[in-house]
Scaffold this active site. Structure first.
Site, PDB file in Angstrom:
ATOM      1  N   TYR A 130      30.335 -37.291 -11.171  1.00 12.10           N
ATOM      2  CA  TYR A 130      31.071 -38.455 -10.364  1.00 12.10           C
ATOM      3  C   TYR A 130      32.293 -38.504 -11.170  1.00 12.10           C
ATOM      4  O   TYR A 130      32.064 -38.728 -12.617  1.00 12.10           O
ATOM      5  CB  TYR A 130      30.087 -39.759 -10.863  1.00 12.10           C
ATOM      6  CG  TYR A 130      29.028 -40.211  -9.149  1.00 12.10           C
ATOM      7  CD1 TYR A 130      27.728 -39.604  -9.939  1.00 12.10           C
ATOM      8  CD2 TYR A 130      28.929 -41.350  -8.609  1.00 12.10           C
ATOM      9  CE1 TYR A 130      26.867 -39.447  -9.475  1.00 12.10           C
ATOM     10  CE2 TYR A 130      28.210 -41.063  -8.130  1.00 12.10           C
ATOM     11  CZ  TYR A 130      26.918 -40.261  -7.919  1.00 12.10           C
ATOM     12  OH  TYR A 130      26.347 -40.706  -6.945  1.00 12.10           O
ATOM     13  N   LYS A 183      17.846 -29.520 -10.544  1.00 13.96           N
ATOM     14  CA  LYS A 183      17.371 -28.994 -10.309  1.00 13.96           C
ATOM     15  C   LYS A 183      18.168 -27.919 -11.598  1.00 13.96           C
ATOM     16  O   LYS A 183      19.395 -27.172 -11.454  1.00 13.96           O
ATOM     17  CB  LYS A 183      18.760 -29.033  -9.329  1.00 13.96           C
ATOM     18  CG  LYS A 183      19.484 -27.738  -8.263  1.00 13.96           C
ATOM     19  CD  LYS A 183      18.246 -28.065  -7.057  1.00 13.96           C
ATOM     20  CE  LYS A 183      18.416 -26.541  -6.789  1.00 13.96           C
ATOM     21  NZ  LYS A 183      17.872 -26.226  -5.660  1.00 13.96           N
ATOM     22  N   ASP A 216      14.902 -31.059  -5.296  1.00 12.70           N
ATOM     23  CA  ASP A 216      14.139 -30.917  -3.404  1.00 12.70           C
ATOM     24  C   ASP A 216      12.749 -30.644  -3.424  1.00 12.70           C
ATOM     25  O   ASP A 216      12.325 -31.563  -2.279  1.00 12.70           O
ATOM     26  CB  ASP A 216      15.205 -29.307  -2.410  1.00 12.70           C
ATOM     27  CG  ASP A 216      14.889 -28.256  -3.664  1.00 12.70           C
ATOM     28  OD1 ASP A 216      14.687 -28.131  -5.137  1.00 12.70           O
ATOM     29  OD2 ASP A 216      14.944 -26.688  -3.167  1.00 12.70           O
ATOM     30  N   ASP A 240      20.958 -40.878  -7.447  1.00  9.10           N
ATOM     31  CA  ASP A 240      21.379 -41.923  -6.561  1.00  9.10           C
ATOM     32  C   ASP A 240      20.882 -42.010  -5.209  1.00  9.10           C
ATOM     33  O   ASP A 240      20.602 -43.134  -4.394  1.00  9.10           O
ATOM     34  CB  ASP A 240      22.904 -41.531  -6.432  1.00  9.10           C
ATOM     35  CG  ASP A 240      23.784 -42.814  -5.221  1.00  9.10           C
ATOM     36  OD1 ASP A 240      23.725 -43.987  -4.864  1.00  9.10           O
ATOM     37  OD2 ASP A 240      24.674 -42.590  -5.633  1.00  9.10           O
ATOM     38  N   ASP A 244      17.707 -44.512  -3.323  1.00  6.39           N
ATOM     39  CA  ASP A 244      18.223 -45.079  -1.301  1.00  6.39           C
ATOM     40  C   ASP A 244      16.369 -44.624  -0.710  1.00  6.39           C
ATOM     41  O   ASP A 244      15.983 -45.096   0.163  1.00  6.39           O
ATOM     42  CB  ASP A 244      18.823 -44.380  -0.983  1.00  6.39           C
ATOM     43  CG  ASP A 244      20.089 -45.474  -0.784  1.00  6.39           C
ATOM     44  OD1 ASP A 244      20.344 -46.182  -2.526  1.00  6.39           O
ATOM     45  OD2 ASP A 244      21.530 -45.777  -0.497  1.00  6.39           O
TER      46      ASP A 244
END
Ligand code: NAD
Length: 354
Positions: A130, A183, A216, A240, A244
């Site tokens: 961010y 990751k 992933d 984030d 969702d």
């Protein structure tokens, strides 16, 4: 408990009003003595004060015991020099709200594309990819030439440790499973450190079962079999996106509540945005903000050792489950009620709670 309530943009005023109705009922039923301090942020504040958020508002929030931030039209706020500050980022950074706790579960009566599940995503909230919170001043995203952009991601031991501890503490109150999402196959240093620190912190909780998953692959696992997950800890952007997905898998984005928690302050905030496509139509689901407010009450109860706040939070959560399962809800979760009537129905259930 002094609560600053900022309704926000789009559907914000509608869902904030329904949330107030439920909190007022909880305050009456459980003698919480909630003291609301309504104020403005987002577009209305930009119009009236020349900025989406102001230093005076921040000071008011610092003096309060909690903040409820309605959804903001963040995408509209592009230029900080014109007062267009992202309110979410502003409060997360200024109040050091490092853990974004986002529960997601299925509800009886709401069709789900996957089986029943009940999990929590704990997302690091103060660094990562961010660009607006990584550095003291300016942005960590740079236009190098008109055709080249570099975006920097910050990962620090301190931030990894504290979010890992928050996730472990939460997992110990639940089914005692922790999944670290990362990751590290590509971001070998940053996510390598994230996994290592999460495992170090988790080693102090010997009853926890800990595993890890590449982000992933996680998208497939969480769609295929979400029931296998309990608490998931991850860095900012992965959390984030993943949260969702988990909110939507639970039946609707309108069910995704969240708490932004730090050591001194906490902010309730729905996972969804300002939903301009349905603003003013009395059809937005207020449950995400109501469930977020319930998390705020529970966190205040835990910090202050106040059983009545924990009971009130449990009563709100049960009211949401029962109302939805009986169709007393908005159309996104199969009901026929509007936003306001949903708030009223939930308030009545909370007033009648045993
Ligand atoms: P959104 O989350 O506002 O809406 C996505 C879809 O979900 C829309 O179809 C919307 O109608 C639906 N939806 C969202 N909340 C709902 C609810 N409570 N009940 C029923 N349906 C609901 O995402 P968007 O449209 O991409 O973004 C709109 C604005 O919100 C943008 O400015 C974006 O930057 C901002 N945003 C803010 C936050 C935040 O404040 N935390 C989060 C996400 C997006």
């Amino acid at each position: 408990m002094k609560i600053v309530l900022l309704p926000g943009d789009g559907i914000g005023p509608e869902i904030a009003s329904a949330t107030m109705a439920v909190l007022e009922a909880a305050s009456r039923r459980f003698a919480l003595g909630l003291d609301f301090m309504p104020d403005i942020a987002g577009h209305e504040s930009l119009r009236r004060h020349g900025a989406t958020v102001t230093p005076a508002l921040l000071e008011k929030v610092r003096q309060a015991d909690g903040l409820i931030l309605g959804p903001m039209a963040t995408y509209d706020f592009k230029d900080e020099s014109k007062g267009e500050i992202n309110p979410s980022k502003f409060f997360r950074k200024a109040l050091d709200l490092y853990a974004n706790v986002r529960p997601a579960r299925t509800y009886p009566g709401v069709p789900s594309k996957v089986g029943a599940f009940d999990l929590v995503v704990v997302r690091e909230n103060t660094e990562g990819f961010y660009a607006d919170r990584n550095i003291e001043s300016g942005s960590s995203e740079m236009l190098i030439t008109p055709d080249v952009v570099i975006s920097l991601r910050r990962i620090t031991r301190h931030c990894c440790e504290r979010v890992a501890r928050a996730a472990c503490e939460l997992a110990m109150t639940r089914r005692r499973r922790l999944t670290i999402v990362h990751k590290a196959n590509v971001l070998k240093l940053g996510d390598g450190m994230f996994i290592q620190i999460c495992r170090e912190v988790a080693s102090h909780y010997p009853d926890l079962v800990v595993d890890d998953c590449i982000v992933d692959a996680m998208m497939a696992h969480v769609v295929r079999n979400p029931a296998r997950f309990d608490v998931i800890v991850t860095t900012n952007m992965f959390g984030d996106i993943l949260s969702d997905l988990t909110a939507e898998l639970s039946g609707s984005l309108g069910l995704g509540g969240s708490l932004n928690a730090g050591d001194l302050h906490a902010m309730a905030q729905a996972a969804h945005g300002s939903a301009p496509d349905i603003a003013g139509m009395n059809m937005a689901n207020p449950c995400a903000l109501i469930l977020s407010a319930s998390q705020l009450l529970a966190s205040h109860g835990k910090r202050q050792g106040l059983e009545s706040f924990l009971k009130a939070a449990a009563a709100i959560d049960s009211a949401v489950v029962d109302a939805i399962s009986q169709g007393q809800a908005t159309s996104d979760v199969g009901g026929k009620l509007g936003t306001e009537a949903t708030g009223q129905a939930l308030a009545h259930r909370v007033l009648d709670a045993s």
